[in-house]
Design a protein around this motif. Structure first.
Motif, PDB file in Angstrom:
ATOM      1  N   VAL A  15       0.837  -1.202   0.000  1.00 18.00           N
ATOM      2  CA  VAL A  15       0.000   0.000   0.000  1.00 18.00           C
ATOM      3  C   VAL A  15       0.871   1.250   0.000  1.00 18.00           C
ATOM      4  O   VAL A  15       0.711   2.162  -0.832  1.00 18.00           O
ATOM      5  CB  VAL A  15      -0.954   0.008   1.215  1.00 18.00           C
ATOM      6  N   HIS A  16       1.806   1.302   0.941  1.00 20.52           N
ATOM      7  CA  HIS A  16       2.678   2.473   1.016  1.00 20.52           C
ATOM      8  C   HIS A  16       3.538   2.604  -0.242  1.00 20.52           C
ATOM      9  O   HIS A  16       3.758   3.713  -0.750  1.00 20.52           O
ATOM     10  CB  HIS A  16       3.562   2.398   2.253  1.00 20.52           C
ATOM     11  N   GLY A  17       3.998   1.465  -0.767  1.00 22.89           N
ATOM     12  CA  GLY A  17       4.817   1.502  -1.981  1.00 22.89           C
ATOM     13  C   GLY A  17       4.044   2.047  -3.166  1.00 22.89           C
ATOM     14  O   GLY A  17       4.584   2.824  -3.973  1.00 22.89           O
ATOM     15  N   ALA A  18       2.761   1.647  -3.282  1.00 22.73           N
ATOM     16  CA  ALA A  18       1.940   2.126  -4.399  1.00 22.73           C
ATOM     17  C   ALA A  18       1.727   3.631  -4.306  1.00 22.73           C
ATOM     18  O   ALA A  18       1.864   4.358  -5.303  1.00 22.73           O
ATOM     19  CB  ALA A  18       0.599   1.397  -4.407  1.00 22.73           C
ATOM     20  N   VAL A  19       1.387   4.124  -3.110  1.00 19.45           N
ATOM     21  CA  VAL A  19       1.119   5.555  -2.952  1.00 19.45           C
ATOM     22  C   VAL A  19       2.399   6.365  -3.131  1.00 19.45           C
ATOM     23  O   VAL A  19       2.410   7.404  -3.811  1.00 19.45           O
ATOM     24  CB  VAL A  19       0.470   5.834  -1.585  1.00 19.45           C
ATOM     25  N   GLU A  20       3.489   5.892  -2.543  1.00 17.57           N
ATOM     26  CA  GLU A  20       4.744   6.639  -2.647  1.00 17.57           C
ATOM     27  C   GLU A  20       5.303   6.611  -4.067  1.00 17.57           C
ATOM     28  O   GLU A  20       5.970   7.549  -4.511  1.00 17.57           O
ATOM     29  CB  GLU A  20       5.749   6.089  -1.645  1.00 17.57           C
TER      30      GLU A  20
END
Length: 439
Positions: free
Chosen positions: A100-105
């Motif tokens: 999730v964090h990787g996709a948003v970042e």
């Protein structure tokens, strides 16, 4: 509208195809090049009824395209659905939010400075995740917003559940975000699908609370099955009688092998772990027992089968009907069927498994087990047969014909979908959790 879908796994691929079916222009993005190539050719990477035709239709029409570039996705539209997986962490019960964090970042640096980009989470996450993502995202793109729009898909019915859901839940922080989601889902709202707008924390909790409640019903009736078996009662009649009470209802009161898959087990564990972080572990302590009851059903099914073969699996041949965690799916993640098959194999039996759709995935996950593409081949010279995934074709098996190929006509109906009288009349000894001995 022009939408992007980040992550093209089970939820993402279905969501992308369905949004295109509703008339939107959709770009699906994923780092898995092989998956993107297959999807771009109109081939779904997993089995889901109705998806293949819809996917090909949308790709051929040009409404649906795929890419491996988050930069391209960021430029494509101003609404970005994040549909990546949130598995259980390997070192704890907590949800792993790296994807999730990787996709948003990965998306954030490429979002245009003008306009109001909206990042919409569909992944199942611990409460409080959306607010933390929003704070981080606004440091890069001040005008960006985050909403949470949880999915409530049932594998095997995912297309229907997306196009005609029982509700749309939208966790939003502004009227602007709510209006955009209403616009996206206009065809559903015109079909009178309820639209529930709330804050992001409540939206996150709706998914976790719903899954926890469903898991509770399943484990409750399985706990009753244990009592019934010890007391000589019949759990099927018990469940039917309970289900006639309108306050309870019959759904999810199906005793058997319990739940599996990629959602319920890890979601209830992550929910309990998050509650403990909030200092409220006692409030959901029952979820730990729900999980334990569910796991116990697998051991109990193995024990039932072992008793049917005389107390030991050594040098015994066991046929297992089912590999997917549920019918109408090829998903074998946390499959109770395969957990049972593997446990029996480890106790010394020769195990052959059949499944209409999940053989390839099951073989990749459990290479030490044997597989058969035909039910009859799976059951040849079997000392006991286990029915562990409730595919409709297993209900239609001819017990007389099957008795002619097994060594011993003995079966464990762990899903309670076989007619016990028919099988008993054909000479089979049938055992089912929570039911009196049959045959």
């Amino acid at each position: 509208m022009r939408l992007t879908v980040i992550g093209t796994g089970y939820v993402g691929a279905v969501h992308a195809a369905c949004m295109a079916e509703l008339g939107h222009e959709v770009l699906g993005a994923d780092i898995d090049e092989e998956r993107i190539t297959a999807l771009a050719a109109g081939r779904p990477p997993f089995f889901e009824p109705g998806l293949a035709g819809m996917l090909k239709r949308s790709v051929d029409s040009g409404r649906l395209r795929f890419t491996t570039s988050l930069a391209e996705a960021a430029r494509f539209g101003d609404t970005h659905f994040v549909c990546v997986q949130t598995p259980q962490r390997p070192d704890s019960d907590e949800a792993d939010l790296r994807h999730v964090h990787g996709a948003v970042e990965g998306l954030a640096p490429h979002l245009p400075g003008g306009g109001h980009p909206l990042v919409v989470g569909k992944s199942t996450v611990p409460v409080g995740t959306a607010s933390r993502i929003a704070a981080r995202l606004r440091t890069v793109v001040p005008a960006a917003e985050v909403a949470w729009n949880p999915e409530f898909l049932r594998e095997g019915c995912a297309v229907q559940d997306t196009l005609r859901p029982e509700r749309v839940v939208a966790g939003v922080d502004s009227a602007h975000a709510e209006a955009r989601l209403r616009q996206i889902y206009t065809p559903l709202l015109e079909a009178e699908v309820p639209f529930i707008a709330t804050d992001t924390a409540t939206a996150e909790l709706v998914k976790l609370a719903s899954n926890s409640f469903l898991a509770t019903k399943i484990s409750f009736i399985n706990a009753m099955a244990e009592i019934c078996e010890a007391a000589g009662a019949d759990v099927i009649t018990l469940a039917r009688a309970m289900g006639t009470d309108s306050r309870i209802g019959p759904r999810f009161l199906a005793p058997g092998l319990g739940f599996g898959g990629s959602c319920l087990p890890k979601d209830i564990r992550a929910f309990a772990a998050r509650a403990e972080q909030l200092g409220l572990g006692e409030s959901v302590a029952f979820l730990r027992e729900i999980d334990a009851v569910n796991t116990r059903q697998r051991r109990h099914t193995v024990d039932l089968a072992e008793r049917l073969v005389g107390g030991s699996f050594a040098d015994r041949c066991v046929a297992v009907l089912g590999a997917a965690f549920k019918p109408r799916s090829d998903d074998v993640r946390d499959s109770p069927a395969l957990a049972v098959a593997d446990a029996i194999h480890r106790r010394g039996a020769r195990v052959r498994i059949h499944d209409p759709e999940a053989i390839d995935n099951a073989r990749a996950a459990y290479p030490a087990l044997q597989f058969a593409l035909d039910v009859t081949k799976a059951c040849e010279q079997a000392d006991v047969v286990l029915h562990v995934t409730e595919w409709p074709q297993y209900r239609e098996l001819d017990p007389v014909a099957l008795a002619s190929v097994v060594r011993t006509p003995a079966i464990v109906d762990a899903r309670h979908t076989l007619d016990p009288e028919t099988w008993r009349a054909a000479g089979w000894a049938l055992r089912a959790p929570g039911r009196p001995r049959l045959g």
